[in-house]
Design a protein around this motif. Structure first.
Motif, PDB file in Angstrom:
ATOM      1  N   ASP A  58       4.904  -1.504  -2.879  1.00  0.00           N
ATOM      2  CA  ASP A  58       5.465  -3.134  -2.714  1.00  0.00           C
ATOM      3  C   ASP A  58       4.979  -3.637  -1.183  1.00  0.00           C
ATOM      4  N   SER A  59       5.292  -2.421  -0.359  1.00  0.00           N
ATOM      5  CA  SER A  59       4.964  -2.678   1.111  1.00  0.00           C
ATOM      6  C   SER A  59       3.458  -2.530   1.450  1.00  0.00           C
ATOM      7  N   ASN A  60       2.676  -2.022   0.808  1.00  0.00           N
ATOM      8  CA  ASN A  60       1.476  -1.647   1.205  1.00  0.00           C
ATOM      9  C   ASN A  60       0.200  -2.090   0.477  1.00  0.00           C
ATOM     10  N   PHE A  61       0.420  -2.832  -0.694  1.00  0.00           N
ATOM     11  CA  PHE A  61      -0.552  -3.104  -1.301  1.00  0.00           C
ATOM     12  C   PHE A  61      -0.451  -4.675  -1.784  1.00  0.00           C
ATOM     13  N   PRO A  62      -1.551  -5.440  -1.984  1.00  0.00           N
ATOM     14  CA  PRO A  62      -1.275  -6.769  -2.499  1.00  0.00           C
ATOM     15  C   PRO A  62      -0.409  -6.706  -3.728  1.00  0.00           C
ATOM     16  N   LYS A  63       0.324  -7.853  -3.743  1.00  0.00           N
ATOM     17  CA  LYS A  63       1.091  -8.086  -5.032  1.00  0.00           C
ATOM     18  C   LYS A  63       0.122  -8.167  -6.128  1.00  0.00           C
ATOM     19  N   ASP A  64       0.831  -7.402  -7.339  1.00  0.00           N
ATOM     20  CA  ASP A  64       0.052  -7.425  -8.682  1.00  0.00           C
ATOM     21  C   ASP A  64      -1.308  -6.646  -8.833  1.00  0.00           C
ATOM     22  N   LEU A  65      -1.660  -6.086  -7.711  1.00  0.00           N
ATOM     23  CA  LEU A  65      -2.943  -5.069  -7.893  1.00  0.00           C
ATOM     24  C   LEU A  65      -2.541  -3.798  -8.541  1.00  0.00           C
ATOM     25  N   ILE A  66      -1.349  -3.354  -8.291  1.00  0.00           N
ATOM     26  CA  ILE A  66      -0.867  -2.078  -8.778  1.00  0.00           C
ATOM     27  C   ILE A  66       0.205  -1.946  -9.446  1.00  0.00           C
ATOM     28  N   LYS A  67       0.258  -1.470 -10.794  1.00  0.00           N
ATOM     29  CA  LYS A  67       1.498  -1.611 -11.621  1.00  0.00           C
ATOM     30  C   LYS A  67       1.876  -0.166 -11.817  1.00  0.00           C
ATOM     31  N   LEU A  68       3.332  -0.111 -11.684  1.00  0.00           N
ATOM     32  CA  LEU A  68       3.723   1.201 -11.813  1.00  0.00           C
ATOM     33  C   LEU A  68       4.718   1.302 -13.097  1.00  0.00           C
ATOM     34  N   VAL A  69       4.099   2.129 -14.050  1.00  0.00           N
ATOM     35  CA  VAL A  69       5.132   2.295 -15.127  1.00  0.00           C
ATOM     36  C   VAL A  69       5.790   3.891 -15.187  1.00  0.00           C
ATOM     37  N   ARG A  70       6.983   3.644 -15.347  1.00  0.00           N
ATOM     38  CA  ARG A  70       7.646   4.931 -15.325  1.00  0.00           C
ATOM     39  C   ARG A  70       8.139   5.396 -16.775  1.00  0.00           C
ATOM     40  N   LEU A  71       7.640   6.397 -17.440  1.00  0.00           N
ATOM     41  CA  LEU A  71       7.944   6.726 -18.740  1.00  0.00           C
ATOM     42  C   LEU A  71       9.244   7.821 -18.582  1.00  0.00           C
ATOM     43  N   VAL A  93     -11.994  -4.527 -14.186  1.00  0.00           N
ATOM     44  CA  VAL A  93     -11.709  -3.453 -14.625  1.00  0.00           C
ATOM     45  C   VAL A  93      -9.992  -2.827 -14.457  1.00  0.00           C
ATOM     46  N   SER A  94      -9.629  -2.297 -15.301  1.00  0.00           N
ATOM     47  CA  SER A  94      -8.432  -1.819 -15.187  1.00  0.00           C
ATOM     48  C   SER A  94      -8.545  -0.317 -15.103  1.00  0.00           C
ATOM     49  N   ILE A  95      -7.731   0.282 -14.013  1.00  0.00           N
ATOM     50  CA  ILE A  95      -7.838   1.726 -13.829  1.00  0.00           C
ATOM     51  C   ILE A  95      -6.653   2.328 -14.072  1.00  0.00           C
ATOM     52  N   ILE A  96      -6.530   3.228 -15.168  1.00  0.00           N
ATOM     53  CA  ILE A  96      -5.280   3.826 -15.481  1.00  0.00           C
ATOM     54  C   ILE A  96      -5.237   5.580 -14.909  1.00  0.00           C
ATOM     55  N   ILE A  97      -4.306   5.404 -14.267  1.00  0.00           N
ATOM     56  CA  ILE A  97      -3.993   6.679 -13.716  1.00  0.00           C
ATOM     57  C   ILE A  97      -2.636   7.645 -14.186  1.00  0.00           C
ATOM     58  N   PRO A  98      -2.588   8.330 -15.205  1.00  0.00           N
ATOM     59  CA  PRO A  98      -1.379   8.838 -15.396  1.00  0.00           C
ATOM     60  C   PRO A  98      -1.061  10.138 -14.336  1.00  0.00           C
ATOM     61  N   PHE A  99       0.330  10.405 -14.132  1.00  0.00           N
ATOM     62  CA  PHE A  99       0.582  11.517 -13.294  1.00  0.00           C
ATOM     63  C   PHE A  99       1.761  12.336 -13.758  1.00  0.00           C
ATOM     64  N   TYR A 100       1.827  13.525 -13.533  1.00  0.00           N
ATOM     65  CA  TYR A 100       2.959  14.199 -13.672  1.00  0.00           C
ATOM     66  C   TYR A 100       3.237  15.237 -12.372  1.00  0.00           C
ATOM     67  N   ASN A 101       4.333  14.816 -11.862  1.00  0.00           N
ATOM     68  CA  ASN A 101       4.657  15.505 -10.553  1.00  0.00           C
ATOM     69  C   ASN A 101       3.512  15.604  -9.585  1.00  0.00           C
ATOM     70  N   GLU A 102       2.642  14.640  -9.318  1.00  0.00           N
ATOM     71  CA  GLU A 102       1.711  14.691  -8.441  1.00  0.00           C
ATOM     72  C   GLU A 102       2.269  14.354  -7.187  1.00  0.00           C
ATOM     73  N   TRP A 103       1.798  15.242  -6.112  1.00  0.00           N
ATOM     74  CA  TRP A 103       2.291  15.143  -4.414  1.00  0.00           C
ATOM     75  C   TRP A 103       2.073  13.735  -4.057  1.00  0.00           C
ATOM     76  N   ILE A 139      -3.308   0.808 -12.889  1.00  0.00           N
ATOM     77  CA  ILE A 139      -1.912   1.221 -13.564  1.00  0.00           C
ATOM     78  C   ILE A 139      -1.532   2.637 -13.324  1.00  0.00           C
ATOM     79  N   LEU A 140      -0.454   2.906 -12.650  1.00  0.00           N
ATOM     80  CA  LEU A 140      -0.202   4.189 -12.594  1.00  0.00           C
ATOM     81  C   LEU A 140       1.038   4.302 -13.745  1.00  0.00           C
ATOM     82  N   ILE A 141       0.734   5.450 -14.232  1.00  0.00           N
ATOM     83  CA  ILE A 141       1.905   6.014 -15.681  1.00  0.00           C
ATOM     84  C   ILE A 141       2.274   7.171 -14.913  1.00  0.00           C
ATOM     85  N   ASP A 142       3.748   6.998 -14.562  1.00  0.00           N
ATOM     86  CA  ASP A 142       4.606   8.414 -14.452  1.00  0.00           C
ATOM     87  C   ASP A 142       4.986   8.759 -15.402  1.00  0.00           C
ATOM     88  N   ASP A 143       4.324  10.094 -15.840  1.00  0.00           N
ATOM     89  CA  ASP A 143       4.717  10.664 -17.211  1.00  0.00           C
ATOM     90  C   ASP A 143       5.856  11.496 -16.972  1.00  0.00           C
TER      91      ASP A 143
END
Ligand code: UD2
Ligand code: MN
Length: 574
Positions: free
Chosen positions: A191-204, A138-148, A172-176
């Protein structure tokens, strides 16, 4: 009082130690007790400008990737095992300010470990089910806008900690287009807390709204199945396999998790132990929770059940199937409506929507803390109307009668969405209404009469008091308003007198002579039948009594052909 609480905590701790897995109890069978709110102040760390560095130092307890159930210290940590944290008196005014700005208590979030354990909220039976080891990933897609940050990261940790590694392909984190300063170092943290390539951060670069942001996520997703999340959730024990299993059995299934509640100001993790709900909607585009009909519950309570509509997050869908049925309508803006559109589409175009009782996910229910360009109602009406024009056909008459402004909205080009409908040869909306959501009244089909039901003596109309839910509520008499959703009633061929979702049913009340007339769910409860005579009397067929006016509202009484208070006229609305 305080010491009683502490004693309680110690007892619970002892209890937990007793519950540590032994040779005979497997981990899956452990059930955590439900905790009361933890009444501790959170002096330790109340800096609301907390940085990600501070998080790393203060909140990384144990290795989240190894320790699936959190480190043993959690029972005494604030918020451990899903307990809430209540602000001390001294903090109250600060909390109020924070709540106004964020709609979520970020002070509390910041003192609760990012990898806290939550109580197992599943119904009996789930813990004993076994799922195949081989399931689609599974790919988990999480968009967020100003989430703390601590709220967002707790979402991520919970997924990482409680999902089998081989099934979790990527997050996949999408910073909206967030502007929140302390989200800037998120890359470093990841980068320093999760395994490489597990979490992808996309900034819009700009805010595009959650629907377009999700589609950006889909664009980079490579897992076999997609799951969409909000950025403020915590998954429960073994949440993932039941969803993937349901999808793997039938690739045109949307498998929905059962939502629990994380309370926004204390972060206490709450859930219903005793019942499951599905989601309904009504012609005024209100979305609500309701109970399942008996015929929808399978042989086991743990069996997945069909639902007429979905909330927008926490569901699994095969990635190819998602694209096949047309993804999301990317022209919908900001928030709202995409969940209904997808619910209608999946049912009408050959798929199905299933609630999965054994997959549970907590979600922070809160008012949206962000702006809606042009106003919230404008945005949601625009989105709804795009969906309505494509899928609802003539039935839009009910929606438009209630909110005439929607009918004339300019919603832009719909040809892409129309094309999906013809390509997939999707059914007419009528099929959905009759088969998937028959609870919703089609006022003017297969009925003897319909309209407002006006009393001749008073000139007032029967009114459902905007009452949408299951338990009984009395029918009212109000000034006639032409509002279908409030005063539309149909006398069906079966003799039921139906409003939007309920049927009129006389019931004996304790301290009154008259039988009061109540509204009750037509398909879940047994609905009364009525006979409408030529002299405009509405007779309850079972008792032979007639609809009349009592002290507090409509009642049934001995029929009297002379009585003007027993004369009711159906008045045309549309
Ligand atoms: C409910 C759904 C949500 C979505 C919405 C209707 C659940 C638990 N939540 O919303 O998934 O279907 O109804 O559209 O089912 N966001 C952005 N950009 C924006 C606005 C929001 O990325 O411009 C993010 C936001 O940070 C959050 C997610 O979208 O992670 C959903 O927004 P919400 O939590 O404010 O919506 P909620 O829970 O009322
Ligand atoms: Mn949300």
């Amino acid at each position: 009082d305080e010491s009683v609480k502490r004693q309680g905590m110690h007892d619970t701790l002892k209890e937990l130690q007793r519950e540590q897995p032994t040779g005979t109890i497997t981990r899956r069978e452990r059930r955590y007790p439900v905790f009361q709110d933890y009444n501790g102040a959170y002096e330790e760390n109340t800096n609301c400008k907390i940085t990600l560095e501070q998080f790393r130092q203060g909140h990384k307890t144990g290795n989240p990737l190894i320790d699936n159930y959190g480190s043993s210290g959690h029972a005494l940590t604030p918020g451990g095992f899903g307990r809430g944290v209540i602000a001390s008196q001294a903090e109250q005014s600060r909390v109020e300010k924070i709540m106004k700005e964020f709609q979520v208590n970020i002070l509390v979030s910041d003192v609760i470990p990012l990898n806290r354990v939550v109580p197992d909220s599943r119904i009996n039976g789930c813990a004993y089910l076994r799922y195949p080891d081989v399931l689609p990933n599974v790919s988990i897609i999480i968009p967020f806008y100003n989430e703390w940050p601590s709220v967002l990261l707790r979402t991520v940790y919970s997924v990482v900690n409680r999902s089998p590694r081989q099934l979790l392909h990527q997050i996949i984190l999408i910073d909206d287009g967030s502007s929140l300063e302390n989200l800037k170092s998120l890359e470093d943290y990841i980068d320093s807390n999760f395994p490489k390539d597990l979490i992808k951060l996309v900034r819009l670069p700009q805010r595009t709204g959650l629907i377009a942001a999700r589609m950006k996520g889909v664009g980079v997703a490579t897992g076999e199945v997609l799951i969409f999340f909000d950025s403020h959730m915590e998954v429960n024990v073994d949440w993932l396999p039941p969803l993937l299993f349901e999808v793997s059995k039938n690739r045109s299934t949307i498998a929905m998790a059962t939502l629990d509640y994380i309370v926004a100001d204390t972060f206490v993790y709450k859930y219903n132990e005793n019942y499951l709900t599905r989601y309904g909607w009504s012609w005024n585009m209100i979305f609500f929770e309701t109970f399942f009909r008996d015929d929808q519950i399978g042989a086991e309570t743990t069996d997945p059940r069909p639902g007429p509509s979905m909330v927008g997050a926490a569901f699994a869908i095969d990635r190819q199937y998602f694209n096949h049925i047309g993804g999301y309508d990317e022209n919908m803006s900001v928030w709202g409506g995409e969940n209904l559109e997808m619910s209608w589409r999946v049912w009408l175009c050959g798929g199905r929507l299933m609630h999965v009782p054994c997959s549970r996910i907590g979600h922070i229910a809160r008012t949206q803390p962000y702006s809606f360009p042009g106003g919230r109602k404008q945005v949601t009406n625009f989105n709804y109307e795009r969906a309505i024009r494509v899928w609802m056909g003539n039935y839009s008459r009910f929606v438009h009668s209630i909110d005439p402004e929607m009918e004339t909205l300019d919603v832009g080009d719909l040809s892409h969405r129309e094309a999906i409908k013809s390509k997939l040869q999707c059914k007419d909306f009528n099929w959905y209404l009759n088969n998937i959501w028959p609870e919703l009244n089609i006022y003017d089909e297969n009925v003897q009469y319909w309209g407002m039901v006006m009393n001749k003596a008073l000139g007032l109309c029967l009114d459902n008091d905007n009452y949408l839910f299951q338990k009984e509520s009395p029918a009212l008499l109000k000034r006639c308003s032409n509002r279908i959703d409030l005063q539309g009633f149909s006398l069906t061929h079966a003799g039921h007198l139906r409003t939007t979702l309920q049927c009129l049913t006389p019931l004996a009340s304790e301290n009154e002579e008259d039988l009061q007339v109540m509204l009750r769910d037509c398909l879940i409860d047994k609905a009364a039948t009525w006979n409408y005579s030529e002299d405009e009397h509405l007779m309850h067929t079972e008792s032979g009594l007639c609809l009349d006016i009592g002290n507090k509202g409509p009642v049934v009484r001995t029929c009297d052909s002379q009585s003007i208070t027993q004369i009711w006229t159906f008045i045309k609305i549309i």
